[in-house]
Design an enzyme around this catalytic site. Structure first.
Site, PDB file in Angstrom:
ATOM      1  N   GLU A 128     -49.866 -19.558  -6.168  1.00 46.44           N
ATOM      2  CA  GLU A 128     -49.986 -20.649  -5.195  1.00 46.44           C
ATOM      3  C   GLU A 128     -51.387 -20.752  -4.584  1.00 46.44           C
ATOM      4  O   GLU A 128     -51.767 -21.817  -4.091  1.00 46.44           O
ATOM      5  CB  GLU A 128     -48.954 -20.469  -4.078  1.00 46.44           C
ATOM      6  CG  GLU A 128     -47.536 -20.824  -4.481  1.00 46.44           C
ATOM      7  CD  GLU A 128     -47.332 -22.326  -4.618  1.00 46.44           C
ATOM      8  OE1 GLU A 128     -47.945 -22.921  -5.528  1.00 46.44           O
ATOM      9  OE2 GLU A 128     -46.568 -22.885  -3.836  1.00 46.44           O
ATOM     10  N   THR A 181     -54.517 -32.462   1.150  1.00 44.86           N
ATOM     11  CA  THR A 181     -54.027 -31.300   1.894  1.00 44.86           C
ATOM     12  C   THR A 181     -54.873 -31.077   3.148  1.00 44.86           C
ATOM     13  O   THR A 181     -54.350 -30.757   4.218  1.00 44.86           O
ATOM     14  CB  THR A 181     -54.093 -30.040   0.990  1.00 44.86           C
ATOM     15  OG1 THR A 181     -53.502 -30.405  -0.255  1.00 44.86           O
ATOM     16  CG2 THR A 181     -53.352 -28.878   1.581  1.00 44.86           C
TER      17      THR A 181
END
Ligand code: ADP
Length: 308
Positions: A128, A181
């Site tokens: 991730e 993001t």
């Protein structure tokens, strides 16, 4: 076993009052992967279909997560990975997590399961980092384990599987827009008022209790986020209208999936879920922004083998 085909499901993280800690697993949307043993050591991604993603092992979450798993095992062989994407990257329903979870699940199966699924979360988190810059488990945990999962803490990693009622359904509306993001992070307040913390923890306790006791009213009352949603929702066009249409049509709750732009709702029963999905769809149609909508039962199995 030398080859395995797997299903790696989409997930909803940041479940209202469970921001950063509570997620759930979907069953109608997911990627497929084929993983096979190879005489070449290490990991090679040999095919990606359905998305334009880096094929270099160290730039793809599947490669990085897989390497983290095999790093300390003295193997004289390696693995090839094929990725068939259905979950669009940046949709807010755990696209990168599905690849990270799928890679570690598949490799672990081909190695005759040296690790439990909970232990695999640790390796998937390493993948991730490529997608989001941090090791977080709020999508990979529900993706691997299924159901609802709570990340109680990271030091040490402490994942709790939360029991939930059978007839809960999730609706996900994915607007085809990009939310960076950095923008999604920038709007979050680093400090929160004490009253907000009290409200949020009250709701989180209520939600967990409601899930354990099949108390749908309590689940509904608790599905609220006073910390992040009020600031992030402005990044998603028409968010309030879609959420209100879901609630007015009987949804237990609604909110932002992951960092957005997907909007989710939770419902009791399939019929109610279809009604709510229609209402959300109707509400969003006025934006002229393309979108997908999915109605899904909660997937209790998580990442699974579909052929070996
Ligand atoms: P979301 O959770 O919003 O669906 P992600 O957090 O999954 O989105 O982030 C997608 C990012 O991760 C993209 O920048 C994408 O290029 C990167 N990425 C790297 N490898 C993969 C992969 N195998 N699958 C999906 N995204 C990947």
């Amino acid at each position: 076993m030398n080859e395995i085909k797997i299903f790696c499901p989409a997930t909803i993280a940041n479940l209202n009052c469970g921001f950063d800690i509570l997620g759930l697993c979907l069953d109608v949307i997911g990627d497929e992967m084929i993983i096979r043993k190879s005489s070449n050591k290490g990991i090679k991604i040999t095919k990606i279909e359905g998305a334009n993603l880096p094929i270099e092992t160290k730039k793809n979450v599947a490669g990085v997560a897989g390497l983290a798993l095999i790093e300390n095992l003295d193997l004289d062989f390696g693995f090839e990975i094929e990725i068939y994407k259905n979950i669009k990257a940046g949709s807010g329903i755990g696209s990168s997590s599905a690849s990270a979870a799928g890679a570690v699940y598949g490799i672990n199966e081909l190695l005759d399961r040296p690790f439990t699924k909970i232990e695999l979360v640790y390796f998937a988190m390493k993948g991730e980092v490529i997608a989001s810059g941090s090791e977080h488990a709020d999508n990979v945990a529900p993706c691997l384990l299924g159901g609802f999962t709570l990340i109680r803490g990271y030091n040490p990693l402490d994942i709790v599987e939360i029991k939930s009622p059978n007839s809960l359904y999730a609706i996900v509306l994915h607007p085809h827009i990009e939310i960076k993001t950095a923008d999604a992070r920038a709007v979050i307040q680093p400090m929160i008022p004490l009253q907000s913390a009290i409200t949020q923890t009250g709701n989180l306790g209520g939600l967990i209790a409601g899930l354990y006791t099949n108390d749908y009213d309590l689940i509904g009352r608790s599905l609220t986020d006073v910390i992040v949603e009020p600031f992030r929702k402005h990044l998603i066009p028409h968010f309030d209208d879609v959420k209100n249409s879901a609630l007015q049509n009987g949804a237990l709750g609604s909110g932002i999936s992951g960092a957005g732009p997907s909007i989710f709702a939770l419902c009791k029963g399939k019929e109610k879920a279809k009604k709510v999905a229609n209402a959300m769809k109707k509400s969003f149609l006025s934006t002229n922004i393309k979108f997908d909508i999915h109605v899904s039962q909660i997937n209790s199995e998580g990442t699974k083998t579909i052929m070996n």
